[in-house]
Scaffold this motif. Structure first.
Motif, mmCIF file in Angstrom:
data_model
loop_
_atom_site.group_PDB
_atom_site.id
_atom_site.type_symbol
_atom_site.label_atom_id
_atom_site.label_comp_id
_atom_site.label_asym_id
_atom_site.label_seq_id
_atom_site.Cartn_x
_atom_site.Cartn_y
_atom_site.Cartn_z
ATOM 1 N N ASN A 171 -1.243 0.778 -5.436
ATOM 2 C CA ASN A 171 -0.043 0.128 -4.880
ATOM 3 C C ASN A 171 1.078 1.127 -4.670
ATOM 4 O O ASN A 171 1.769 1.109 -3.642
ATOM 5 N N MET B 215 2.472 2.062 -0.921
ATOM 6 C CA MET B 215 3.850 1.740 -0.551
ATOM 7 C C MET B 215 4.663 2.999 -0.302
ATOM 8 O O MET B 215 5.550 3.023 0.564
ATOM 9 N N ARG C 232 3.884 -5.881 1.101
ATOM 10 C CA ARG C 232 4.182 -4.522 1.554
ATOM 11 C C ARG C 232 4.933 -4.533 2.878
ATOM 12 O O ARG C 232 5.805 -3.692 3.114
#
Length: 315
Positions: free
Chosen positions: A89, A93, A175
């Motif tokens: 993650n 990101m 996101r």
């Protein structure tokens, strides 16, 4: 004797030169002093706390009396069941932020520079600057209201006969919301540096290009953009240094229990485990891991930027 006297003279001359430099530019040193103090107190001194990552830190024992455990905290970090998800993650990101958010201020600055009306330029600048001064808590509340069941987004969908879409409760949209909210809040303020760089360009270059028959698009492509590229590369390197630090307030204020699978990052993990559960050693190890990755990326991309531009690179 002569060599010694010569060395003493050079040292005396150097010290005199430093003193003269300070007396001449003391207002600038005075302005820089608060920033230097801030860096020392809040950036360099806390680095001493990195030793907690190698200890079984206990608050009542302190740093100097806690037991040393070597690399055990790092081993526990990598063995953590959700480590791969959190790392994925964070990397995803971070990559999306650089790929989509970083170019927007450059594009905005180039577009605003082409505006002929000074009033229109100031109006647009003010409009895109304002979101930067809002806290992420306020921005997140605006986003939740806008994307809520009765928000403007779903009301617009209802006009076209579509069902309400719970964007903030679905992990696949997190996101996208993160990237768009980052652009909306920070892109305008990022144009300040680029507008300043554009203002410093020698106007005779544009005059010479006009004489040669260059269009406005050609001037932007062959004059403006190449001359602000070193500034853009420097800012890119600075942002890459914080590649894995995505902003705790931003992400945490947008998270819901349904979006942890794609929104949980190292910053939120450190808060949840380090602050709420008081596991300071392992979260310090996580922070040190983030810093090392950031350092490696800065060194790598610094060498890469030198190949792209002669004036590129931080050192």
């Amino acid at each position: 004797m002569e060599k010694a006297a010569g060395r003493q003279g050079s040292v005396r001359k150097q010290s005199t030169g430093l003193g003269a430099n300070f007396r001449k530019y003391w207002p600038y040193y005075l302005m820089a002093f608060p920033g230097v103090v801030y860096l020392i107190i809040f950036k360099f001194v806390p680095m001493l706390g990195c030793v907690i990552a190698f200890q079984d830190y206990q608050v009542y024992k302190g740093i100097f009396h806690s037991d040393w455990v070597g690399m055990k905290n790092f081993a526990n970090m990598f063995a953590y069941s959700d480590f791969s998800r959190i790392l994925t993650n964070t990397l995803m990101m971070g990559a999306l932020r650089i790929l989509f958010c970083f170019p927007v201020p450059v594009i905005l600055a180039l577009m605003m520079n082409e505006l002929g009306s000074a009033k229109l330029k100031k109006t647009i600048q003010t409009a895109v600057y304002i979101p930067y001064f809002l806290s992420w808590i306020i921005v997140s509340e605006l986003i939740f209201d806008f994307l809520g069941v009765s928000g403007l987004f779903n009301r617009g969908r209802a006009l076209f006969g579509m069902r309400p879409l719970l964007v903030m409760q679905q992990s696949r949209y997190f996101r996208t919301v993160y990237v768009l909210s980052t652009i909306w809040k920070e892109a305008g303020w990022g144009t300040v540096v680029y507008m300043a760089a554009i203002a410093g360009i020698d106007q005779s270059l544009y005059e010479a290009a006009s004489i040669d028959g260059a269009t406005r698009l050609q001037k932007m492509r062959f004059i403006t953009f190449p001359l602000i590229l070193p500034t853009a590369l420097t800012l890119l390197l600075l942002q890459i240094g914080s590649f894995m630090e995505l902003g705790f307030e931003h992400v945490y204020s947008l998270l819901t229990p349904m979006t942890y699978s794609t929104g949980d990052i190292f910053d939120t993990y450190v808060y949840r485990v380090g602050i709420l559960q008081a596991q300071y050693s392992i979260t310090t190890a996580v922070g040190l891991f983030q810093s090392v990755i950031g350092l490696v990326m800065v060194v790598f991309f610094n060498q890469l930027s030198k190949k792209v531009s002669e004036d590129g690179g931080l050192w």
